[in-house]
Design an enzyme around this catalytic site. Structure first.
Site, mmCIF file in Angstrom:
data_model
loop_
_atom_site.group_PDB
_atom_site.id
_atom_site.type_symbol
_atom_site.label_atom_id
_atom_site.label_comp_id
_atom_site.label_asym_id
_atom_site.label_seq_id
_atom_site.Cartn_x
_atom_site.Cartn_y
_atom_site.Cartn_z
ATOM 1 N N ASP A 287 0.842 -1.193 0.000
ATOM 2 C CA ASP A 287 0.000 0.000 0.000
ATOM 3 C C ASP A 287 0.880 1.247 0.000
ATOM 4 O O ASP A 287 1.878 1.320 0.710
ATOM 5 C CB ASP A 287 -0.894 -0.022 1.247
ATOM 6 C CG ASP A 287 -1.928 1.074 1.228
ATOM 7 O OD1 ASP A 287 -2.736 1.105 0.282
ATOM 8 O OD2 ASP A 287 -1.938 1.909 2.163
ATOM 9 N N GLU A 334 0.804 -0.835 -5.244
ATOM 10 C CA GLU A 334 -0.392 0.023 -5.233
ATOM 11 C C GLU A 334 0.053 1.381 -5.778
ATOM 12 O O GLU A 334 0.594 2.204 -5.059
ATOM 13 C CB GLU A 334 -0.945 0.129 -3.805
ATOM 14 C CG GLU A 334 -2.261 0.897 -3.711
ATOM 15 C CD GLU A 334 -2.065 2.376 -3.470
ATOM 16 O OE1 GLU A 334 -2.382 3.164 -4.405
ATOM 17 O OE2 GLU A 334 -1.588 2.756 -2.387
ATOM 18 N N ASP A 388 -11.208 1.204 -0.853
ATOM 19 C CA ASP A 388 -11.351 2.641 -0.634
ATOM 20 C C ASP A 388 -12.417 3.274 -1.530
ATOM 21 O O ASP A 388 -12.795 4.427 -1.298
ATOM 22 C CB ASP A 388 -10.010 3.349 -0.902
ATOM 23 C CG ASP A 388 -9.023 3.166 0.232
ATOM 24 O OD1 ASP A 388 -9.454 2.942 1.385
ATOM 25 O OD2 ASP A 388 -7.813 3.250 -0.030
#
Length: 496
Positions: A287, A334, A388
């Site tokens: 991430d 990501e 998200d």
């Protein structure tokens, strides 16, 4: 080298285990998780993607954990502990009063913690094979387990306060052992689930946030690796500038690394963190990958993320060290948000798979937009949306209009309908078909999109401090038609 889990065409489902059905207030990694594996197999899905599996921190976020190694006690299957005799089945009755469609963390936490501690105490008084297995686990996890258990025992003694405010005292040895035993039960159950999935051809994609929480054993025990004041408070913190999700940016509060200090021992702490995570999953999504090339530095006293600057990150040096230590780079980058050519070049130099999110494809009419499926590349993971994003139906019906601008949202919907040659009645299946048919070797669909949920199924809204991570599905929602439609696409597009 492409990681084995990503080396052929496959598809899978994004679902954090907390969202699984259970009569006990939260999903867990026991029998219901194994039934979900069975669903994946029947539907031709070879991948289960999860969020970080550690204990949750502020706002129940899996991205703010007190440990980068420990497992989330809330995911332990209590019914299995009851069947093994560590607690009574009748002890579970209060949990049955919790809601089925979402996690009520405020009520769940004290109830489940009390039962986990009771089970751990009973287990520690017993002997036999399980105790020998426990001792082996303690030796295997020697580098992180004891410090974590001591940190949590001290947190118990200080009623949850941050380590920067603790008094000077030694942890209670009995509390330390309780926390060690709870971790043993988590990792034993996770290993059983992992073995069950692998035997059936299902691989796990895990998730590692680039940064760790300030109130964590990682920072407490390794203060020299983090940008801290002498008091222990963060001098500078991580986040991102204003973006698609927030006009004031995202202020994460995690202390920044002192990368120059980490480099002195070849990034040993970071490598060990990744090595442990890879013992639990097959591939790791990093991430905020862009923070390796350059990270956004925000003063620790700032109220939001508008006041910050970009600073050069460890880039090639860290990735080369990871590749040498791990024998490869089983990672997904990501690469969303403010992505520069330098970030793309770093990802490509190390042949990492990037992410392509279909919801981001329709913000403009640019035919070269990398989020449009005709521009995908094989070494990519294609998503309808992520944890998200709003759900596809929620996004399409205006649940999350971009910057609150209904005109822009309407234009995006119209572009999506034209691009997908859709009438919008089953927009979620049109999105699923587009990513499944793409050349991206891996396609991952949030379960909410398979179920066709609207914004009520959204899992996280970035920059919103509360109300996230609570959604759960109920068993009757997952039906034979979902198995059939996913299986048909897996066959049609060569992903089974």
């Amino acid at each position: 080298m492409v990681p084995r889990a990503l080396d052929r065409r496959a598809s899978g489902i994004l679902l954090h285990p907390t969202a699984l059905p259970s009569p006990y207030g939260i999903g867990d990694i026991g029998a219901t998780a194994r039934r979900f594996v069975d669903f994946l197999v029947a539907a031709g899905q070879g991948i289960w993607q999860v969020l970080p599996l550690g204990p949750t921190g502020m706002g129940a976020s899996p991205y703010q954990s007190p440990s980068s190694h420990a497992g989330n006690p809330m995911l332990v299957d209590l019914l299995a502990l009851a069947d093994e005799g560590w607690i009574a089945r009748s002890d579970l009755a209060p949990l049955r009063e919790l809601p089925a469609g979402h996690v009520d963390y405020e009520r769940l936490g004290p109830l489940k913690t009390r039962l986990l501690e009771k089970a751990a105490a009973t287990f520690l008084r017993a002997g036999g094979d399980r105790r020998e297995e426990f001792d082996r686990f303690r030796r295997q996890a020697d580098g992180w387990l004891r410090p974590y258990a001591e940190f949590m025992a001290l947190k118990d003694a200080h009623e949850g306060g941050s380590w920067t405010e603790w008094s000077d005292r030694r942890p209670d040895p009995d509390r330390v052992r309780i926390h060690e035993a709870i971790q043993f039960h988590f990792f034993r159950q996770w290993q059983e689930l992992q073995d069950y999935a692998r035997e059936r051809g299902v691989r796990f994609i895990g998730d590692v946030p680039l940064y760790v929480a300030h109130d964590s054993v990682d920072v407490w025990r390794n203060r020299h690796l983090f940008d801290l004041e002498p008091s222990g408070r963060a001098r500078n913190v991580a986040g991102v500038p204003p973006d698609y999700f927030s006009a004031t940016g995202q202020l994460w509060g995690s202390p920044l690394y002192r990368w120059e200090v980490m480099a002195l021992d070849g990034y040993a702490w970071f490598i060990e963190r990744m090595r442990w995570t890879l013992s639990m999953v097959d591939v790791v999504r990093i991430d905020h990958f862009r923070g390796l090339e350059a990270f956004y530095e925000i003063p620790g006293a700032a109220r939001d993320a508008r006041q910050g600057r970009w600073v050069q990150g460890p880039s090639d040096r860290l990735l080369a060290a990871l590749r040498e230590a791990l024998g490869g780079l089983p990672f997904i980058a990501e690469d969303l948000g403010v992505i520069t050519p330098e970030v793309v070049a770093l990802r490509d130099r190390f042949a990492l798979a990037g992410m392509r999110v279909l919801q981001f494809a329709f913000g403009n009419a640019d035919g070269d937009d990398p989020f449009k499926p005709h521009n995908y590349v094989p070494n990519a993971v294609a998503y309808t949306g992520t944890h998200d994003n709003d759900t596809t139906r929620g996004w399409f019906h205006g649940g999350s209009a971009v910057d609150g601008d209904p005109t822009q949202a309407r234009a995006e919907r119209e572009r999506a309908l034209r691009y997908l040659h859709s009438d919008g009645r089953e927009i979620h299946w049109d999105f699923i078909r587009a990513v499944e048919a793409s050349v991206a070797r891996t396609a991952v669909i949030p379960l909410q999109d398979v179920l066709g949920l609207g914004s009520e199924g959204r899992f996280n809204l970035p920059a919103r401090p509360t109300g996230n991570w609570t959604w759960r599905f109920e068993e009757p929602q997952l039906r034979g038609e979902h198995v059939e439609r996913l299986g048909e696409m897996a066959d049609l597009y060569g992903r089974r």
